[in-house]
Design an enzyme around this catalytic site. Structure first.
Site, PDB file in Angstrom:
ATOM      1  N   LEU A  69     -73.216  91.011  23.955  1.00 18.91           N
ATOM      2  CA  LEU A  69     -71.934  91.714  23.897  1.00 18.91           C
ATOM      3  C   LEU A  69     -71.238  91.500  22.569  1.00 18.91           C
ATOM      4  CD1 LEU A  69     -70.526  90.774  27.404  1.00 18.91           C
ATOM      5  CD2 LEU A  69     -71.230  93.041  26.669  1.00 18.91           C
ATOM      6  N   GLY A  70     -71.512  90.338  21.967  1.00 17.18           N
ATOM      7  CA  GLY A  70     -70.829  90.049  20.707  1.00 17.18           C
ATOM      8  C   GLY A  70     -70.909  88.569  20.395  1.00 17.18           C
ATOM      9  N   GLY A 124     -68.781  85.106  20.169  1.00 17.97           N
ATOM     10  CA  GLY A 124     -67.540  84.432  20.540  1.00 17.97           C
ATOM     11  C   GLY A 124     -67.212  83.338  19.554  1.00 17.97           C
ATOM     12  N   PHE A 180     -67.843  80.169  19.477  1.00 14.78           N
ATOM     13  CA  PHE A 180     -68.868  79.213  19.070  1.00 14.78           C
ATOM     14  C   PHE A 180     -70.286  79.660  19.399  1.00 14.78           C
ATOM     15  CE2 PHE A 180     -66.789  77.712  22.980  1.00 14.78           C
ATOM     16  CZ  PHE A 180     -67.839  77.859  23.871  1.00 14.78           C
ATOM     17  N   ASP A 231     -55.393  80.789  18.723  1.00 14.11           N
ATOM     18  CA  ASP A 231     -56.239  81.820  18.112  1.00 14.11           C
ATOM     19  C   ASP A 231     -56.056  83.153  18.824  1.00 14.11           C
ATOM     20  OD1 ASP A 231     -57.944  82.856  16.279  1.00 14.11           O
ATOM     21  OD2 ASP A 231     -59.780  82.127  17.230  1.00 14.11           O
TER      22      ASP A 231
END
Ligand SMILES: *[C@@H]1O[C@H](CO)[C@@H](O)[C@H](O)[C@H]1NC(C)=O
Ligand SMILES: *[C@@H]1O[C@H](CO)[C@@H](O)[C@H](O)[C@H]1NC(C)=O
Ligand SMILES: *[C@@H]1O[C@H](CO)[C@@H](O)[C@H](O)[C@H]1NC(C)=O
Ligand SMILES: *[C@@H]1O[C@H](CO)[C@@H](O)[C@H](O)[C@H]1NC(C)=O
Ligand SMILES: *[C@@H]1O[C@H](CO)[C@@H](O)[C@H](O)[C@H]1NC(C)=O
Ligand SMILES: *[C@@H]1O[C@H](CO)[C@@H](O)[C@H](O)[C@H]1NC(C)=O
Ligand SMILES: *[C@@H]1O[C@H](CO)[C@@H](O)[C@H](O)[C@H]1NC(C)=O
Ligand SMILES: *[C@@H]1O[C@H](CO)[C@@H](O)[C@H](O)[C@H]1NC(C)=O
Ligand SMILES: *[C@@H]1O[C@H](CO)[C@@H](O)[C@H](O)[C@H]1NC(C)=O
Ligand SMILES: *[C@@H]1O[C@H](CO)[C@@H](O)[C@H](O)[C@H]1NC(C)=O
Length: 826
Positions: free
Chosen positions: A520-521, A523, A525, A639
């Site tokens: 999905l991508g 993150g 870490f 963040d």
């Protein structure tokens, strides 16, 4: 020394930006050569700087290009206000270069063509019967074709006032010539640089008692209802024109239904304009500041949205609940009672018309309900006579006087359900409305004025309490089961967590061995994969990459923090997997992905209309409030950014990625950290420069988020040549009172008050000094109320440049004295 440098740079860049501004406007105002005030056959107007000027110099007609466009249109503008065309001829078919030509044919038809081209880009309707035609720009802004020298407006063969664009000038007519079917209405521009007809149209609807409406889209859905004319103004448009300055008239006769306004003292400049986001505004030209001031604007609040509360209900913004049933009515569907999806209300007791025992209940200060199903009698009928006629006719459900200009006279009778009724309450405006009720309901009503409300309250409260209890019981049962099933991982055992452990094999099957197509991508870490458990539940798996050394700490951090949190606006951790050197977190899957993928994508951002964006802002605020104040722990996320906001299938926002989050003790107000983490563009100045963070650093990031959500633009990155970042740009627009210009074009319709409130809150959150920023609990309160919100204080806005290794070397944007100045400090 530094000070001095600042001063010098300030004045230079100030001049520069003024220069830029002039360049921008140059497309509009090239030095003009006057060609008198009339056009005659055989002497066309070319796009070479020649214009027509009305006899006393108030209006000018010629070719222009809007804002940043290079296309050429024929338009009319106030001679001194060339940036605001009040009429456009060829809004559908612009000329590409400066080759346009406006000519008058021998018969008297106006034609726009390009030189050397035979295609006609625009023409006025065919004119016949003139022997000596002439097209003249008059001093009221009307451009008319007439027999030369004949000044009688009734004999004009064609006139621009009959074909308005988005602006109603004093003296211009809005509405119908019933005989000929000519309907004069205003249509918004598509965007600031495209006069093509936009989504919103203002006009008069002839059904029942004629009403003013704004419709949206091709289907002409009612968007805002100004209501019927009450002798002074449209019932729902108090303040549309100031009676001290204007003489507003509404003429209804068998031949015409016309609204117009005129100045009592002709010197001020004021117009009514329909905007692309659906609002109707009255503007007054302020010569001192050289800009328009908005003196009136609708829709003014949520109650102005057409029929928000459904039938037989009443809307009141200052009431305990926005929607409530009319007295004597009960809500149709308790479970759906929300402002946007209402089934409305129905009568508690049937009327008893035949016996003549019905009574009328009076609602004071009302905006009259929709009159399209009403009949009106404008004769000098008294209110008592009106009541009598209504009583006699069993279809009549309510009545009111149709003219309140001097005394109450005339009669409107409603022949069906009451829709789109609002009460103005103490804010003023409105008139009395009498609604028919069965006699004993009225007695009830008088003995207990608020019975309708309290009945409704009981109807809602009892099932709600039952549901609440059920949920509590279910929740406890669930938690107990879960506890029994829990296998606590040794590594994080000390933290005493209730965290289900997933088996590595399960995860491998669910993600097809971390197949690339399931990724999905990336993150905080490591990579994130989509998966599907055997029972069909979709999951997102965040896998700690082996190479990440920082990762292991962030991983533990995230597990510890998020396992203890439960909130609708936080992403839910389902469990973890620690096996065979793998460390993974398993989350609920968010089908709509992250907010940035929607917001900054030209195609997808169309899906985020204003209501959705508003709900997202409120959702994030609630999630953050929970982190800061309401959870068992006090947590700073550190963040917060659009890519860390995930959207579920209903577009409910969920804050994710707690890898950098920190728990702080109750007495700690701020924390000093050795390592600056976070994302440039969202980082508060005190954190970026002094490595101090507090909950107010999150508030700063939240402010950036709001402004990005509204504008659809990233804070980081060159936004416009003379502004360093989005925040600076918005600040300066805010100061000029033009903050709505930043609103994303694809946002659709919105309520100005809501958007302005959100922008203001966003600016409060990004104030330089942490102590000036509101807490999240204040933010949540401000988001949901119309109470006074303090003015944000201008200050330094810091944009950190990530490409530069030294964080202290920053670009500062001073808003203090000069509004659009960029400087570099050493
Ligand atoms: C613009 O065109 C007209 C008609 O050809 C001409 O009379 C006029 O002098 C031109 N003006 C300029 C500034 O070129
Ligand atoms: C336009 O500007 C001129 C000079 O700047 C001024 O004399 C005139 O009054 C202004 N007209 C209007 C309508 O504001
Ligand atoms: C208008 O004229 C231009 C020439 O400048 C041409 O390219 C364009 O297609 C025309 N538009 C229409 C709708 O006729
Ligand atoms: C129009 O045509 C004439 C003669 O063909 C030419 O001289 C002129 O430059 C053309 N004008 C434009 C704007 O194309
Ligand atoms: C104007 O008249 C011409 C010729 O009679 C016709 O072709 C055209 O369609 C008419 N235009 C309008 C807008 O009626
Ligand atoms: C309506 O239009 C017709 C035809 O153009 C005209 O004769 C008449 O005077 C107009 N009526 C009004 C009230 O303007
Ligand atoms: C207001 O307008 C109406 C209709 O145009 C006119 O009869 C009336 O005299 C005007 N009143 C004033 C004070 O100008
Ligand atoms: C009541 O509203 C709910 C939620 O909108 C809807 O699902 C339900 O069908 C409605 N019930 C009736 C009787 O209309
Ligand atoms: C009139 O009132 C009587 C007694 O209250 C009732 O029985 C009767 O149905 C009523 N008639 C009508 C037409 O409603
Ligand atoms: C009631 O008013 C409506 C609308 O004017 C009319 O059509 C109807 O005939 C009236 N009914 C009676 C009983 O007068």
């Amino acid at each position: 020394m530094w000070e001095l440098e600042l001063m010098v740079q300030r004045s230079v860049s100030c001049k520069l930006s003024t220069f830029l501004l002039h360049l921008l406007l140059a497309g509009f105002i090239s030095p003009t050569i006057e060609a008198g005030n009339s056009l005659i056959p055989g002497q066309p107007l070319y796009d070479n700087g020649t214009t027509l000027i009305s006899s006393r110099g108030r209006f000018e007609l010629g070719f222009f290009s809007p804002a940043s466009s290079s296309r050429r249109y024929i338009g009319i503008w106030y001679r001194n206000i060339s940036q605001t065309p009040v009429w456009v001829a060829n809004r559908l078919s612009p000329i590409d270069g400066r080759s346009g030509r406006l000519s008058l044919s021998g018969e008297g038809t106006l034609i726009v063509t390009a030189v050397n081209s035979s295609t006609i880009n625009w023409s006025s309707s065919n004119v016949t019967g003139l022997t000596n035609p002439e097209a003249t720009l008059f001093d009221d802004g009307n451009f008319a074709v007439r027999e030369a020298g004949n000044d009688d407006p009734d004999s004009f063969a064609w006139q621009s006032f009959d074909f308005p664009t988005d602006t109603l000038l004093p003296g211009m007519k809005l509405g119908w010539n019933v005989t000929s079917g000519l309907n004069r209405q205003l249509t918004s521009w598509m965007s600031a640089d495209d006069p093509w007809p936009g989504d919103y149209t203002l006009g008069i609807d002839l059904q029942g008692d004629p009403q003013l409406f704004i419709w949206s889209g091709l289907q002409r859905l009612p968007y805002w209802r100004g209501g019927p004319w009450n002798g002074l103004h449209f019932s729902g448009a108090l303040g549309m024109v100031d009676p001290k300055l204007f003489n507003a008239t509404f003429v209804v006769d068998p031949h015409q239904v016309i609204y117009s306004f005129n100045f009592l003292d002709p010197s001020p400049i004021s117009v009514l304009v329909v905007y692309r986001w659906g609002s109707l505004r009255r503007l007054v030209w302020n010569g001192g500041s050289g800009d328009w001031s908005v003196v009136w604007s609708v829709p003014m609040d949520s109650c102005d949205t057409m029929s928000v509360c459904g039938v037989n209900a009443v809307c009141g913004v200052n009431a305990l609940r926005m929607c409530s049933c009319l007295s004597g009515f009960l809500v149709n569907n308790v479970s759906s009672w929300n402002p946007s999806n209402s089934y409305g209300c129905s009568r508690m007791s049937p009327l008893d018309c035949g016996n003549g025992t019905d009574e009328f209940f009076k609602f004071s200060r009302s905006k009259l309900p929709d009159t399209s199903m009403s009949v009106v009698d404008r004769r000098s009928m008294s209110l008592d006579q009106c009541r009598e006629s209504c009583m006699k006719n069993c279809s009549c459900k309510a009545y009111a006087s149709s003219d309140i200009s001097e005394s109450e006279s005339g009669c409107i009778m409603w022949m069906g359900d009451i829709t789109d009724l609002r009460l103005y309450g103490d804010t003023g405006g409105g008139q009395d409305l009498y609604v028919r009720l069965a006699a004993f309901e009225l007695e009830d009503e008088i003995s207990n004025q608020s019975s309708g409300m309290s009945r409704l309250a009981v109807m809602i409260a009892v099932p709600a309490l039952a549901i609440f209890l059920l949920v509590c019981i279910a929740f406890c049962v669930c938690r107990c089961r879960k506890r029994n099933n829990c296998v606590v991982v040794k590594e994080i055992e000390e933290e005493d967590l209730d965290l289900p452990l997933f088996d590595l094999a399960t995860v491998l099957i669910a993600t097809s061995n971390f197949a690339a197509e399931n990724k999905l991508g990336q993150g905080g870490f490591g990579p994130v994969y989509k998966g599907k458990l055997v029972d069909g539940q979709e999951i997102a798996v965040k896998r700690l990459s082996n190479t990440s050394t920082q990762g292991i700490n962030e991983f533990k951090n995230e597990v510890v923090i998020i396992a203890k949190l439960q909130h609708q606006n936080l992403v839910r951790l389902l469990g973890c997997c620690i096996q065979g050197g793998e460390r993974m977190l398993i989350y609920e899957f968010m089908p709509n992905g992250s907010l940035d993928a929607f917001l900054f994508d030209e195609a997808k951002c169309m899906l985020l209309d204003w209501q959705t964006r508003y709900n997202i802002i409120v959702g994030i605020a609630r999630g953050l409030l929970y982190l800061h104040h309401d959870s068992r722990l006090k947590i700073i996320h550190r963040d917060l950014k659009t890519s860390n906001i995930l959207l579920d299938q209903c577009n409910i926002p969920k804050i994710s990625d707690f890898g950098l989050a920190r728990i702080f003790r109750g007495d700690e107000m701020e924390i000093n950290t050795r390592r600056v983490v976070g994302t440039y563009g969202y980082m508060s100045p005190e954190y970026g420069m002094n490595e101090i963070f507090s909950i107010k650093s999150d508030v700063f990031s939240f402010g950036v988020l709001i402004l990005e959500i509204i504008s659809g633009k990233k804070n980081r990155g060159a936004y416009q040549s003379n502004y360093l970042n989005l925040l600076g740009h918005i600040w300066s627009l805010w100061e000029e009172g033009k903050s709505l210009e930043i609103v994303d074009k694809s946002i659709g319709s919105f309520l100005e008050v809501e958007v302005t409130r959100c922008i203001k809150i966003g600016l409060l959150c990004v104030q330089e000094r942490p102590q000036d920023r509101p807490t999240m609990s204040l933010v949540v309160t401000m988001l949901s109320s119309d109470n006074a919100i303090p003015e944000p204080k201008p200050g330094f806005i810091v944009a950190l440049d990530s490409s530069n290794s030294s964080i202290r070397k920053q670009y500062l944007l001073s808003i203090n004295n000069v509004s659009n100045t960029t400087l570099e400090g050493r």
